[in-house]
Design a protein around this motif. Structure first.
Motif, PDB file in Angstrom:
ATOM      1  N   CYS A 276      -1.251 -52.719  48.148  1.00  0.00           N
ATOM      2  CA  CYS A 276      -0.861 -52.037  46.865  1.00  0.00           C
ATOM      3  C   CYS A 276      -1.230 -52.916  45.830  1.00  0.00           C
ATOM      4  N   CYS A 295      -1.953 -49.478  51.203  1.00  0.00           N
ATOM      5  CA  CYS A 295      -1.416 -48.645  49.889  1.00  0.00           C
ATOM      6  C   CYS A 295      -1.743 -47.186  50.323  1.00  0.00           C
ATOM      7  N   ALA A 296      -0.908 -46.262  50.112  1.00  0.00           N
ATOM      8  CA  ALA A 296      -0.927 -44.828  50.371  1.00  0.00           C
ATOM      9  C   ALA A 296      -1.563 -44.123  49.338  1.00  0.00           C
ATOM     10  N   GLY A 297      -1.611 -44.826  48.219  1.00  0.00           N
ATOM     11  CA  GLY A 297      -2.362 -44.281  46.966  1.00  0.00           C
ATOM     12  C   GLY A 297      -3.745 -44.037  46.891  1.00  0.00           C
ATOM     13  N   TRP A 333       5.445 -49.542  47.521  1.00  0.00           N
ATOM     14  CA  TRP A 333       4.910 -48.253  47.185  1.00  0.00           C
ATOM     15  C   TRP A 333       5.890 -47.676  45.950  1.00  0.00           C
ATOM     16  N   CYS A 336       4.044 -49.341  42.951  1.00  0.00           N
ATOM     17  CA  CYS A 336       2.491 -49.134  42.804  1.00  0.00           C
ATOM     18  C   CYS A 336       1.891 -48.045  42.149  1.00  0.00           C
ATOM     19  N   CYS A 339       0.209 -45.302  44.547  1.00  0.00           N
ATOM     20  CA  CYS A 339       1.433 -44.773  45.195  1.00  0.00           C
ATOM     21  C   CYS A 339       2.020 -43.735  44.462  1.00  0.00           C
TER      22      CYS A 339
HETATM   23 ZN    ZN Z   1       0.155 -48.261  46.686  1.00  0.00          ZN
END
Ligand code: ZN
Ligand code: ACM
Length: 535
Positions: A276, A295-297, A333, A336, A339
């Motif tokens: 992130c 990072c899931a974004g 997250w 971020c 995210c």
């Molecule tokens: Zn992230």
């Protein structure tokens, strides 16, 4: 009813009692073993015969085991002749079922598949090990064994991320699994402390991610001391193919685990942009849970994951790919912008749903390529698809996990975690370290696992299997790994294979036979139980 019937019944009972003795050898306990009159001697001149090309290799593997363990060299012959040890296919049996019959004429093993026959050979291996030795060879008592497993997934997991184990050691692990009639090797390949699988598209994963500078010494929770010694290692794609083939010949499917979005620090150290915050990371040198996760974004994270998994599925034919999903803190997250933007744009409620978004998206990518996912039970928090298999390790999630209707594989930590102490104090200090004192799993406790505990018969179908897990934070070498696995793995194997009433006294008699086979196979095992000092 006549006296004749009564006499016949008494005779039958006498036979049935001695039948128990054949059954008192084999682990996991067979469904049924009926004693037959007579015996058969397996000696140097005994030939393993089969008319089936597909049964030659399992016969050779069995002959290899027996040569090493008993010093007996049995020839394998492809022919329709009878006598000796005869292997054949019988379509009437179930996929993993076998029938093993010993009479004065010889040994006959049947299965509908080579896998079933292989399990019959494993039982024969144990009977040979326990047999009376005479001048001509090993005298096997007459018996008719009918046997098949309770559950379809009978697994063992090895964590090679915390410590690297060589190709030869991994093969040894697979042979240990085969001895216990397991059919799944769950290979935990990536960790915060080391990335172990070569990915050609991302060479830094092994160039940087497979090595850590040093390792924490002592208990993770309190220690500030490091060993100052670099640790590393990885498997090339060629080595992985070799191991997958080795396992397949022993009817073991290799399920790879690429743990995400947590337990990814080695990948973050290799490619900083995956986190992130674009900061530098080092391959982790302590145990425990890292706040730094994928990072899931950012879209680039998914590009990376898909690149990795494309190579993973080209190496592993398994229908299932394990995506981990455990122990992924939400700290990064929450802060971020990428995210948070993702949460907003996708209309997600919170970070739990963000993890579900992540897992669903990767699951879809794999489903389009014909694969299904397994995840640790934390994947249920933000919702899961029906197609995902839950690997249950936290007792607190059991009720929810088993109520969803998804397939479940049981690895409850207080029954199945082989890194736990196997004795109650004070002997445990000989066992090396564990995270906490109360993490204890005696052989008796491992044996007590009932896969259907608290469930209605109508729900039993949801339990696809059981598995023993070997996490290796405190297991720096294969000698210790074996001592942790054995003999407790035998108890988990029995929970996955054998139905019917639990009887620890009976298991104790049989584990004393299996111990002899461990000795002959050159396996290292813990003796606390045998010495009477584990409880
Ligand atoms: Zn992230
Ligand atoms: C786990 O033990 N973190 C699955």
């Amino acid at each position: 009813m006549s006296r004749l019937f009564a006499i016949a019944a008494a005779l039958f009972a006498a036979v049935a009692v001695s039948a128990q003795s054949a059954a008192t050898v084999i682990i996991p306990r067979p469904v049924e073993a009926v004693s037959l009159k007579g015996s058969y001697i397996v000696g140097e001149k005994c030939v393993i015969r089969t008319a089936e090309q597909s049964l030659v290799r399992p016969a050779e593997i069995f002959a290899g085991y027996v040569a090493g363990e008993e010093g007996l060299s049995l020839a394998v012959e492809q022919s329709g002749k009878r006598g000796g040890i005869t292997l054949s296919l019988d379509a009437a049996l179930a996929k993993e079922e076998y029938r093993l019959t010993i009479t004065s004429k010889g040994v006959v093993i049947k299965g509908s598949t080579p896998q079933g026959v292989f399990y019959g050979l494993q039982s024969l291996r144990q009977l040979l090990s326990a047999a009376e030795k005479c001048k001509k060879g090993y005298e096997l008592q007459g018996v008719d064994i009918t046997d098949k497993p309770l559950l379809g997934h009978r697994g063992a997991m090895l964590d090679v991320g915390r410590y690297f184990f060589t190709v030869a050691e991994v093969k040894r692990f697979i042979d240990i699994a085969a001895m216990h009639k397991l059919n799944i090797f769950h290979w935990h390949l990536t960790e915060d402390q080391g990335w172990r699988i070569e990915i050609k598209k991302y060479p830094n994963l092994t160039k940087i991610g497979s090595k850590r500078e040093q390792t924490i010494m002592g208990r993770n929770s309190i220690s500030k001391t490091y060993d100052g010694t670099p640790h590393g290692g990885y498997y090339t794609q060629e080595e992985i193919r070799d191991i997958v083939a080795y396992a397949a010949e022993r009817y073991i499917e290799v399920v790879p685990e690429i743990d995400m979005p947590g337990h990814m620090v080695a990948a973050l150290a290799s490619y900083n942009h995956l986190g992130c915050r674009d900061e530098k990371f080092k391959v982790r040198t302590r145990w425990g849970i890292s706040k730094d996760v994928l990072c899931a974004g950012k879209e680039t994270t998914f590009e990376f994951v898909e690149g990795v998994l494309s190579e993973v599925i080209s190496l592993f034919p398994s229908k299932y790919i394990h995506l981990g999903g455990d122990e992924a803190p939400r700290n990064r997250w929450k802060e971020c912008p990428h995210c948070q933007k993702r949460i907003k744009e996708e209309g997600l409620k919170d970070e739990n749903e963000l993890q579900s978004y992540f897992m669903h998206r990767v699951e879809k990518f794999l489903a389009e390529r014909g694969r299904k996912i397994i995840g640790w039970d934390e994947i249920i928090y933000g919702g899961i698809n029906k197609s995902a298999t839950i690997m249950l390790w936290n007792d607190r999630n059991r009720a929810k996990a088993t109520s969803l209707g998804n397939d479940v594989i049981l690895t409850p930590k207080y029954f199945c975690y082989m890194d736990y102490y196997q004795t109650t104090r004070p002997y445990s200090n000989k066992e090396g370290l564990m995270f906490r004192d109360e993490r204890i799993l005696t052989l008796r406790k491992a044996y007590s696992l009932n896969p259907y505990e608290g469930m209605q018969p109508s729900e039993y179908g949801r339990i696809r299997g059981v598995q023993a897990n070997l996490w290796t934070e405190y297991i720096p070498n294969f000698h210790r790994a074996q001592e942790k696995l054995l003999p407790r793995l035998a108890a988990t194997a029995e929970a996955g294979w054998s139905s019917g009433k639990k009887d620890f006294e009976d298991f104790t008699r049989r584990i004393n036979h299996l111990r002899r086979l461990y000795d002959k196979a050159g396996l290292h095992y813990a003796t606390y139980f045998f010495d009477g000092v584990d409880e």
